[in-house]
Enzyme design. Structure first.
Site: not given
Length: 306
Positions: A131, A227, A286
């Site tokens: 990924s 963040e 996945h």
């Protein structure tokens, strides 16, 4: 096969060793403020070495978004036993025990990896990325082809993937989690999962996200830098445009039940990786290495022997 590459961290066959270049304790135990590096320089990645008896080119595993080096530990141990190769599993910046940094682009992650390989005196490796780690691996192969003998890209392609994910939703859910202090870890996990359930329907996905829940001095928090991930999610879901190609042997390994590698991606894969083979593992999502670990390992071994 390339010239011999030896890791500087040696140990018993199949035994994991975690090292920081600076000789620090595992950064997991260090306050986040201490672990934050400047945005422009490479960060000092944490990694585990599974030391084989052979002298063949080492394998380097790169995990996906919200993952960590431990995702590939059982795979690494099996590959050491079956191939004799040394295997390295690496925490990306803002993940696992690696430092937090406000920058989270593929260029930055490639620079981190190059810095790690240089410090370990690894002239050439076999990169295996899942990924987000697959995109880091592809970009490294395209930018630094001399470092990569072979490339394995796991269930991702060099294309935009945002339309196939709900990562914004997952990030929001994780940011909203509130956990009491000084409670048992099992209670904290249940509390966090209860709060995630409304936005993260899949239990297996909730369990995966919860691997990032950590405790320090009685307080619970997420070890991933939410963040930075949120600020750079468009970068992570995309992939830079390249005119160069990687001419080394390449395997794109997809899950048959996953939509991350589709026939629409084939032209770009073939353009950038002209010697690529595209294969699918039946009944795998996945997270191929978790769903079908034996098939995953067999596919890698067959590719190494081809």
């Amino acid at each position: 096969m390339s010239a011999l590459c030896r890791l500087i961290c040696r140990g018993l066959s199949g035994r994991s060793q975690t090292r920081l270049f600076s000789g620090q304790e595992d950064a997991f135990r260090v306050p986040v403020a201490v672990r934050t590096a400047s945005s422009s320089s490479p960060v000092i990645l944490t990694y585990d070495v599974f030391d084989g008896k052979g002298d063949s080119t080492p394998l380097v595993f790169l995990h996906g978004l919200f993952g960590s080096k431990s995702n590939f530990h059982s795979i690494a141990k099996s590959l050491v036993q079956r191939t004799g190769r040394k295997v390295l599993t690496v925490d990306a910046r803002n993940h696992g025990s690696s430092p937090h940094n406000p920058l989270l682009t593929y260029e930055a992650m490639c620079n981190d990896l190059k810095h790690l390989l240089t410090q370990l005196r690894i002239d050439k490796c076999i990169l295996i990325g899942h990924s987000m780690g697959g995109k880091t691996a592809m970009m490294t192969a395209l930018m630094q082809p001399g470092l990569v003998e072979r490339l394995v890209v796991v269930d991702i392609s060099p294309s935009q993937t945002s339309s196939r994910t709900n990562f914004h939703q997952y990030i929001n859910a994780m940011q909203e989690v509130k956990i009491s202090s000084n409670i048992p870890r099992s209670t904290a996990r249940r509390m966090a999962e209860d709060q995630l359930r409304s936005l993260v329907e899949s239990r297996s996905l909730r369990q995966f996200l919860l691997t990032n829940l950590v405790e320090q001095n009685g307080h619970y928090s997420w070890r991933v830098n939410l963040e930075a991930i949120s600020a750079h999610l468009d970068d992570i879901m995309g992939f830079p445009t390249f005119d160069s190609v990687f001419e080394g042997p390449t395997l794109f390994l997809g899950g048959a039940s996953s939509a991350y590698i589709s026939s629409d991606d084939y032209p770009e894969i073939q353009r950038l990786f002209p010697y690529a083979d595209i294969q699918y593992i039946p009944d795998a999502s996945h997270w191929i290495h978790a769903d079908k670990p034996l098939d995953f390992i067999s596919s890698i071994i067959t590719f190494l022997q081809s």
